[in-house]
Write a protein that holds these residues in place. Structure first.
Motif, short mmCIF file in Angstrom:
data_model
loop_
_atom_site.label_atom_id
_atom_site.label_comp_id
_atom_site.label_asym_id
_atom_site.label_seq_id
_atom_site.Cartn_x
_atom_site.Cartn_y
_atom_site.Cartn_z
N TRP A 1 0.71 -1.11 -0.03
CA TRP A 1 0.22 -0.01 0.04
C TRP A 1 0.90 1.26 -0.09
O TRP A 1 0.37 2.32 0.23
N LYS B 1 3.23 5.17 4.91
CA LYS B 1 3.44 4.63 3.63
C LYS B 1 3.54 5.18 2.42
O LYS B 1 4.55 5.20 1.67
N ASP C 1 -5.42 8.01 11.59
CA ASP C 1 -4.48 7.13 11.21
C ASP C 1 -4.76 6.82 9.67
O ASP C 1 -5.46 6.27 9.24
N VAL D 1 -2.38 6.37 7.54
CA VAL D 1 -1.16 5.75 6.95
C VAL D 1 -1.31 5.04 5.79
O VAL D 1 -0.48 5.16 4.87
N MET D 2 -2.43 4.69 5.75
CA MET D 2 -2.79 3.87 4.37
C MET D 2 -3.55 4.74 3.32
O MET D 2 -3.35 4.63 2.38
N VAL E 1 1.97 6.40 14.72
CA VAL E 1 0.78 6.16 15.80
C VAL E 1 1.19 6.34 17.35
O VAL E 1 0.71 6.72 18.02
N TYR F 1 -6.26 -1.45 12.70
CA TYR F 1 -5.05 -2.17 12.64
C TYR F 1 -3.97 -0.89 12.65
O TYR F 1 -4.18 0.04 11.94
N HIS F 2 -3.14 -0.57 13.48
CA HIS F 2 -2.30 0.63 13.69
C HIS F 2 -1.02 0.25 13.74
O HIS F 2 -0.48 1.46 13.93
N GLY F 3 -0.55 -0.76 13.64
CA GLY F 3 0.81 -1.12 13.59
C GLY F 3 1.21 -2.08 14.66
O GLY F 3 0.32 -2.41 15.41
N GLU G 1 -8.94 4.64 11.45
CA GLU G 1 -8.54 4.73 10.06
C GLU G 1 -9.64 5.30 9.36
O GLU G 1 -10.71 4.56 9.18
N SER H 1 7.82 5.28 10.39
CA SER H 1 7.18 4.28 10.04
C SER H 1 5.71 4.36 10.40
O SER H 1 5.19 5.40 11.23
N GLY H 2 4.81 3.72 9.98
CA GLY H 2 3.54 3.97 10.50
C GLY H 2 3.27 3.80 11.83
O GLY H 2 2.45 4.37 12.48
N SER H 3 3.76 2.56 12.54
CA SER H 3 3.98 2.41 13.68
C SER H 3 4.36 3.52 14.62
O SER H 3 3.72 3.80 15.73
C1 PLP Z 1 0.49 -0.29 7.81
C2 PLP Z 1 -0.16 0.53 8.75
C3 PLP Z 1 0.30 1.15 10.01
C4 PLP Z 1 1.65 0.57 10.43
O1 PLP Z 1 2.52 1.18 9.50
P1 PLP Z 1 4.31 0.55 9.61
O2 PLP Z 1 4.95 1.28 8.66
O3 PLP Z 1 3.95 -0.84 8.96
O4 PLP Z 1 4.81 0.46 11.00
C5 PLP Z 1 -0.41 1.57 10.91
N1 PLP Z 1 -1.89 2.05 10.50
C6 PLP Z 1 -2.28 1.63 9.24
C7 PLP Z 1 -3.72 2.19 8.89
C8 PLP Z 1 -1.55 0.89 8.09
O5 PLP Z 1 -2.00 0.37 7.28
#
Ligand code: PLP
Length: 429
Positions: free
Chosen positions: A44, A268, A239, A241-242, A107, A135-137, A205, A102-104
Motif C-alpha cells: 500500500w 506508507k 491514522d 497511514v494507508m 501512531v 490496525y495501527h501497527g 482509520e 514508520s506507520g507504527s
Molecule cells: C501499515 C499501517 C500501519 C503501520 O505502518 P508500518 O509502517 O508498517 O509500521 C499503521 N496504520 C495503518 C492504518 C496501516 O495500514
C-alpha cells in the motif's frame, strides 16, 4: 536465505519468498524470469509505480548533498519544504509536524502526544477509544489500540486498555448501513457519558480500515464521531497511514469526509513507496500544552532517522507528481467499478466496495472467518501463477494498485480474480 526472518510469515508453512531483481511501473521482475503485476502497491505504499525517474533523481541529488543529520538542534531545507507542501493540503488547524520513520511510530507518537497533552494540564485521562477491526501497527502502543486478534494475541497481557467500538463496515447495496452506524454511535455516546474525562483520544482509520479487511465506512459516520468526541473533549486521531496521498480518491480521507481531526498520522505513501518516512501532525492547541518553561512538559520522544533528508526529498518529488496528475487517483474509482461489475454476477463473491483507488470483495467460504481463513494462502498462490500479486486478507480480496497501473494491467488483475473465484477453481482450493 535461511538467515532472514520475513514479516507476517509462518515460515514453516509458507512457500519460499520470490526473489525480485528489479521493478518498473506496476511490474516486479523476478529472478526466474517471471513478471508480476504489483496490484497491492507493495503493502500500500507505492503510488506512482516502481523506480519513478523523478523520485529516483530527487533521491540521488539529495544523497550527494546532505545524506543525514540529527534533527535536534539542526534542520534542513528538505524537511521545511516538505512541511510547506503538506500544510495547505491538510485539514485546517493541523500545523505542527513531528517526523519519524514508520506507520507504527507515527501512531505511537500520536498516542503519546494525546496522553501527555492531558498530563501536562494536570489531568489524567487513562484510556483510549478505537474501533473493532482496526490496525495501527505492531509496536506495543499501536497494538493496544488495534483489534485484539492474531497479530496481538501473544501479547494480550502486555497491552494497555482501550475500548473498541464496532465499525459500521458497508458495501454496495447495504441496506443495514444506518442501523450499523446508529449502533456504533450509540455505544460511543454511552461510553463517553459513562466515563467522562476518561479517554485521552479516539483513533480511527478514516473511511477505510486496511488490515482489518479493507472495510469502508461512510463520511457521515466520521462526522458524527467527530461531533461526539469534540463535545466530550476527547481528541480525535486519524491514522491515515494507508489512506493518505490519494488512496481514497481525495488527497486525504479527512478532506473527503470533511472532518478536522486533532492529530493525523502519515507514512506508507508519503515517499511514494521509496523510503521509510513518517509524520504525526497536530494542532497548535495541542502543541501549546507542551510549549513551556518546564522541561518536564517536553515531548521527550525522537527517532534517530527522523526527517531523513533523502526521505524528505523523495516525499517532495512524490507530492509534486500527485499535484501534476490528480486524475491518476481521482479517476481510479470509475475504473474499479467498470472491471468489478461483471464479477458482481458471480455466485461466490459478495460485499463489493470501492473507495477511490481501493476495491474489495469477499469470497463466500466456509472455515474460520477472518485473516486466518485458509483460502487466502491458496488464492495468493493462484494469483501469483497468473502473474498478479494480490494478498487476500482472509477471504477478502482487494485490489490496491499504483496509480500508474494501465487499463490493460488492471484488466489482467480482475481477470485473475474472476478465474480464481469461478466455481470449478474455488472447489479445488
Ligand atoms: C501499515 C499501517 C500501519 C503501520 O505502518 P508500518 O509502517 O508498517 O509500521 C499503521 N496504520 C495503518 C492504518 C496501516 O495500514
Amino acid at each position: 536465505m535461511k538467515n532472514i526472518w520475513h514479516p507476517f510469515t509462518q515460515e514453516k508453512l509458507s512457500d519460499p519468498p520470490c526473489k525480485v531483481v528489479r521493478a518498473q511501473g506496476s511490474k516486479l521482475y523476478l529472478e526466474d524470469g517471471r513478471e508480476v503485476i504489483d496490484a497491492v502497491s507493495s503493502w500500500w505504499c507505492n503510488l506512482h509505480g516502481h523506480c519513478h525517474p523523478r523520485i529516483v533523481e530527487a533521491i540521488a541529488k539529495q544523497a550527494e548533498k546532505l545524506d543525514h543529520v540529527l534533527f535536534a538542534g539542526f534542520t534542513h531545507d528538505p524537511a521545511e519544504k516538505l512541511v510547506e507542501k503538506l500544510l495547505p493540503k491538510l485539514p485546517k488547524g493541523l500545523t505542527k509536524f513531528k517526523f519519524s520513520d514508520s506507520g507504527s511510530t507515527a501512531v505511537e507518537i500520536a498516542l503519546k502526544i494525546s496522553w501527555q497533552y492531558w498530563a501536562n494540564q494536570g489531568k489524567q485521562r487513562g484510556s483510549f477509544l478505537a474501533f473493532e477491526g482496526g490496525y495501527h501497527g505492531d509496536t506495543v502502543g499501536a497494538m493496544s489500540v488495534s483489534e485484539r486478534y492474531v497479530f496481538t494475541k501473544a501479547f494480550d497481557d502486555l497491552l494497555f486498555d482501550a475500548t473498541l467500538i464496532p465499525y459500521p463496515a458497508t458495501f454496495s447495496g447495504d441496506d443495514k448501513v444506518e442501523e450499523k452506524e446508529e449502533r456504533a454511535l450509540g455505544l460511543l455516546r454511552e461510553k463517553l457519558k459513562m466515563f467522562p474525562e476518561h479517554y485521552a483520544a479516539l483513533i480511527v482509520e478514516p473511511l477505510v480500515q486496511g488490515s482489518g479487511g479493507m472495510r469502508i465506512c461512510r463520511p457521515v459516520f466520521l462526522q458524527k464521531v467527530e461531533a461526539l468526541c469534540k463535545e466530550a473533549g476527547v481528541l480525535v486521531i486519524y491514522d491515515e497511514v494507508m489512506t493518505g496521498f490519494g488512496r481514497t480518491g481525495e488527497f486525504f480521507a479527512a478532506n473527503l469526509a470533511k472532518t478536522n481531526p486533532d492529530i493525523l498520522c502519515l507514512a506508507k505513501g508519503l515517499t511514494g513507496g521509496t523510503l521509510p518516512l513518517a509524520l504525526t501532525v497536530c494542532t497548535e492547541e495541542i502543541y501549546s500544552a507542551f510549549y513551556s518553561d518546564d522541561l518536564w512538559k517536553t515531548l521527550w520522544h525522537g527517532h534517530t532517522y527522523a526527517a531523513n533528508p533523502i526521505g524528505c526529498a523523495a516525499a517532495i518529488a512524490s507530492i509534486e507528481l500527485l499535484e501534476e496528475n490528480p486524475g491518476a487517483y481521482q479517476e481510479m474509482e470509475k475504473k474499479h467499478w467498470h472491471h468489478m461489475k461483471p464479477l458482481m454476477e458471480l455466485p461466490n463473491l459478495k460485499n463489493f466496495r470501492v473507495q477511490g483507488t481501493i476495491a474489495a470483495m469477499e469470497v463466500s467460504t466456509t472455515g474460520e472467518q477472518g485473516y486466518l481463513n485458509e483460502i487466502s494462502g491458496e488464492l495468493r498462490r493462484f494469483f501469483l501463477e497468473k502473474g498478479v500479486l494480490l494478498r487476500p486478507l482472509g477471504n477478502t480480496i482487494y485490489v490496491l494498485p499504483p496509480y500508474c497501473i494501465t487499463d490493460e494491467e488492471l484488466k489482467q488483475v480482475y481477470e485473475a480474480i474472476s478465474l480464481a473465484t469461478s466455481p470449478s477453481v474455488l472447489r479445488s482450493v
